[in-house]
Each structure stands twice: as structure tokens, then as C-alpha cells.
Design an enzyme around this catalytic site. Structure first.
Site, PDB file in Angstrom:
ATOM      1  N   SER A 234       2.396  38.706 -25.408  1.00  0.00           N
ATOM      2  CA  SER A 234       3.033  39.818 -24.721  1.00  0.00           C
ATOM      3  C   SER A 234       3.303  39.475 -23.253  1.00  0.00           C
ATOM      4  O   SER A 234       3.881  38.446 -22.945  1.00  0.00           O
ATOM      5  CB  SER A 234       2.174  41.076 -24.870  1.00  0.00           C
ATOM      6  N   ASP A 327       9.138  44.233 -33.963  1.00  0.00           N
ATOM      7  CA  ASP A 327       8.503  44.467 -32.667  1.00  0.00           C
ATOM      8  C   ASP A 327       9.200  45.653 -31.998  1.00  0.00           C
ATOM      9  O   ASP A 327      10.375  45.569 -31.643  1.00  0.00           O
ATOM     10  CB  ASP A 327       8.618  43.210 -31.804  1.00  0.00           C
ATOM     11  N   HIS A 361       4.529  43.874 -32.882  1.00  0.00           N
ATOM     12  CA  HIS A 361       4.280  43.215 -31.594  1.00  0.00           C
ATOM     13  C   HIS A 361       2.914  42.535 -31.551  1.00  0.00           C
ATOM     14  O   HIS A 361       2.790  41.415 -31.059  1.00  0.00           O
ATOM     15  CB  HIS A 361       4.373  44.257 -30.477  1.00  0.00           C
TER      16      HIS A 361
END
Length: 419
Positions: A234, A327, A361
Site C-alpha cells: 500500500s 482493489d 487491496h
């Protein structure tokens, strides 16, 4: 007598288990459950229905679930389909050395979907899921500016060195680094904000801090040089990629659900990469009150955002991009594809992209439950991460094997060369 037979009962969380139920009536319909209580007292549970074979047995390697949290043949489905009783809770292991997650597996009468009673329980078994192998060392690091935990595998070494970075969760997250150490890497879980005397919030990212951490890791007598790897996710993947670009010490970088431009500002010595344009008004709040920020970042291909691009073509090591096509947090697939194209335009072939349909994600180590949405310390509302349960689980299992293979390949003796 009905029994649950599990092997092994004690294992690392990334290890699959053999699960069988014996002693049932031929073709008996039952419910299988898994329950886990985390260190905060939050309950996670899953429930699936199976029918025994003619011999009164259920082998999860061969038997198909008929309904419940999933359908089909999924030997580890009871684990990756765990869901929180308190919605928007994320399963995170905090004490990775001293205690495992205890998962209770149980067999019940099939009418448990309507009511649960002590009489419905027919058999149970508890398994231990550890995040560190026996004799892995956990060493707090507070040297110069560096704040983190170094995990060392048992033995003399030297071991390939890896820095492990998380994103906007902040603080110090240890569970992936301890698992990497359990697989033979000297892994430094590195904090970069919201921990001890580090900045409270993420601000300007100064790569000098991460260079200091890389030099520290390489100076350790149990770490194999001359270069290290980085595993990042991330917002942390922005840092991991910047380390690959600016630091000669980095030979292999894993970027999970990240981007190849600056959000905020990145600096290293005399260079600064300014932030991409951000459009908070593009955030969307769905019917469940979950924030989708997928579209809030500007298009890195537009001229107005060229100043924010990381010069990925300058990376001297290899880069593994891992993205989920569901995501809902950032457009990680498009960003990884653009980074790969940037490498190709400069004649570089040191990038690899793994793109997983249905994955969200938060791509975690294998058999971790999908976290579809959760609270985020930097957001006022809970964030939608995305993902489809079964496909996300398959992505986690495959990508973890690829991460370990990638790091071993590029950090092994004799494999490190300048591109």
C-alpha cells in the site's frame, strides 16, 4: 464416535492443514465451524455445510462444501473465510512470538443455522497457528533514527536480509516479518510513523531514514550481503519502490497494492519528488457508509502529474508488483502496468507483474481472512478494501509462494548483479 482429525495441530499460519471428520453416519449432513478470538477479544468465525461419504467421513481435500461461507472444494476454507462478529474488524496478530492464534474447529448438527445449543456439538479440536517458528529471535531496534524489530532465523546464518514495510496503518506491524524470518530471512519490521518518537502522521518521506535501516541490516553479522530485499504494501509500497530507485543497497523489491509516484513528497539528498494531484471530492461513500478512495489520485500519465513519477527505470535491482483487480482502495493494477511500461520504454526487463482477478487491496500471507473493509486510523470513516473471498484467498496463497521464490532468487549468493 465422531472425531475431527487435524494434521498438523501446531503449524505456521502459512502452512496448509489436513482436516478430516470421521465417525459420521453415511451421507450425514453436518455443519463445520471455525472460531478464533483475537488478542482484543474479538470473535471471528466461519461455518460451512458438508455431507459425509458412504463411509461416514468428510475429507476436506476431496469433499465439496454445500453451503455456508463458501461452496466447493477448499481444504483451508474454514480459515480464510473467517469473518468478524463485530463488523469492520481486521484480524491482526500482535504478539507474534509468545502465543499463536488458537482456532477451534467443531462439528455440529446441520440445523445449527437456526439455533446453536450445547447438544448440537458433536466433536471439536483446537489447532495452533503461529507467526514465528521456534527459536526465531525478536530483537527490538532503537539505533540512531531507526525504530523497529529485527527477526532472526535460528542458526548461524548468514541469512538474506529483508526490510518489511506497511502503509497507513502506522505503528509497528510485525507479523509478516516474523513469518519471513520463519522462512529463512533476517527480516526487519521497520516503523516509519506513529511509533515512539517518530512523526505522528506520515509527512515528507525522507529515504535517508530507510537507507540508514538498510545499512544497519547489512552491517549485522548474521545478514548476507552485499544487498537486501524490501517487502512493502500500500502506502509502504511507495517507499519500497523509492528505495529500489535511490538505494544501491536494494536488490529485490516486492510492491503489493502500491503505486509508482509520490503521494505527499519523497526526498533523497538533493532530489525531491512532489506529490501527485489529489482530488478528495472524488471519494465516494457507499450505502454501508464505507469510503471508496479509488479515484482520488490524479492520473499519473497527465502532464500535470509528471513531477510526481518515481524514475523506476533507475532501479538497480528487481521489482515484483503484486496487485488485486478488485482493489477498491487504489487503482493498483493500472499503476503497476504503467510502471512496467515505464521500465520497458527505458529498455529495462527487471520488473514482474502478478495481477490477480478478484483479489482486493489487503493481500496478506496465505489463509488469512479477507478483510473487505475496516477502520483506518487516518480516516474518519471505515475504508472499503475490496476483494472476493475465494479468489482473494487463492491470490494470497499463490503470491506468498512467489514472494519467497523471488526473494530467494535475487538475494542468494552469486545472484546479485548490477542491471
Amino acid at each position: 464416535m465422531i472425531q475431527i482429525i487435524v494434521h498438523p495441530k501446531t503449524a505456521l499460519v502459512d502452512e496448509p492443514l489436513s482436516i478430516r471428520v470421521t465417525g459420521l453416519l453415511p451421507y450425514q449432513l453436518v455443519a463445520l465451524q471455525a472460531k478464533l478470538t483475537d488478542e482484543k477479544g474479538e470473535l471471528f468465525f466461519s461455518q460451512v455445510f458438508y455431507r459425509a461419504d458412504k463411509g461416514g467421513e468428510i475429507d476436506l481435500e476431496r469433499a465439496a462444501a454445500l453451503g455456508g461461507d463458501y461452496v466447493g472444494i477448499h481444504p483451508m476454507g474454514l480459515f480464510w473465510s473467517l469473518k468478524p462478529k463485530k463488523i469492520l474488524s481486521r484480524l491482526l496478530k500482535r504478539d507474534v512470538i509468545n502465543s499463536p492464534f488458537l482456532v477451534q474447529l467443531s462439528v455440529h448438527d446441520s440445523d445449527i443455522v437456526f439455533s446453536e445449543s450445547p447438544e448440537s456439538l458433536k466433536a471439536s479440536e483446537t489447532v495452533e497457528r503461529w507467526y514465528s517458528a521456534p527459536e526465531v529471535q525478536r530483537i527490538p531496534i532503537r539505533k540512531g533514527q531507526i525504530r523497529g524489530i529485527l527477526f532472526l532465523p535460528p542458526g548461524e546464518g548468514p541469512f538474506p536480509g529483508v526490510i518489511d514495510l506497511f502503509g497507513h496503518i502506522g505503528g509497528l506491524v510485525e507479523y509478516r516479518a516474523s513469518l519471513l524470518a520463519s522462512r529463512g530471512f533476517a527480516a526487519l519490521a521497520l516503523a516509519h510513523f506513529a511509533y515512539e518518537d517518530l512523526p505522528k502522521t506520515p509527512g515528507v518521506v525522507d529515504i535517508k531514514y530507510f537507507e540508514e535501516a538498510a545499512d544497519f541490516l547489512l552491517s549485522h553479522p548474521k545478514v548476507l550481503g552485499p544487498r537486501i530485499g524490501v517487502v512493502s504494501v500500500s502506502q509502504g509500497a511507495q517507499i519500497g519502490l523509492a528505495m529500489a530507485v535511490f538505494l544501491k543497497q536494494v536488490a529485490a523489491t516486492v510492491c503489493i497494492s502500491g503505486f509508482f509516484f509520490s503521494v505527499g513528497c519523497i526526498k533523497y539528498r538533493n532530489e525531491s519528488i512532489h506529490s501527485i494531484n489529489i482530488f478528495p471530492e472524488r471519494a465516494r461513500i457507499n450505502n454501508l457508509g464505507l469510503v471508496e478512495i479509488h479515484s482520488t489520485l490524479g492520473n499519473p500519465q497527465e502532464e500535470a502529474n509528471k513531477h510526481a513519477l518515481l524514475p523506476v527505470e533507475r532501479a538497480q535491482g528487481h521489482i515484483l508488483f503484486i496487485v488485486g483487480e478488485k482493489d477498491c482502495n487504489i487503482n493498483s493494477k493500472a499503476y503497476a502496468e504503467q510502471a512496467m511500461e515505464q521500465l520497458r520504454r527505458h529498455g529495462k526487463n527487471n520488473g514482474t507483474l502478478l495481477s490477480y482477478p478478484g483479489a482486493g487491496h489487503l493481500i496478506e500471507p496465505p489463509y488469512s481472512p479477507l478483510c473487505l473493509a475496516s477502520q483506518n486510523p487516518l480516516m474518519l470513516r471505515p475504508v472499503l478494501w475490496g476483494g472476493e473471498t475465494i479468489l482473494h484467498a487463492e491470490a494470497q496463497e499463490h503470491s506468498w509462494k512467489e514472494i519467497l521464490k523471488f526473494l530467494r532468487l535475487h538475494l542468494s549468493p552469486g545472484s546479485i548483479s548490477k542491471l
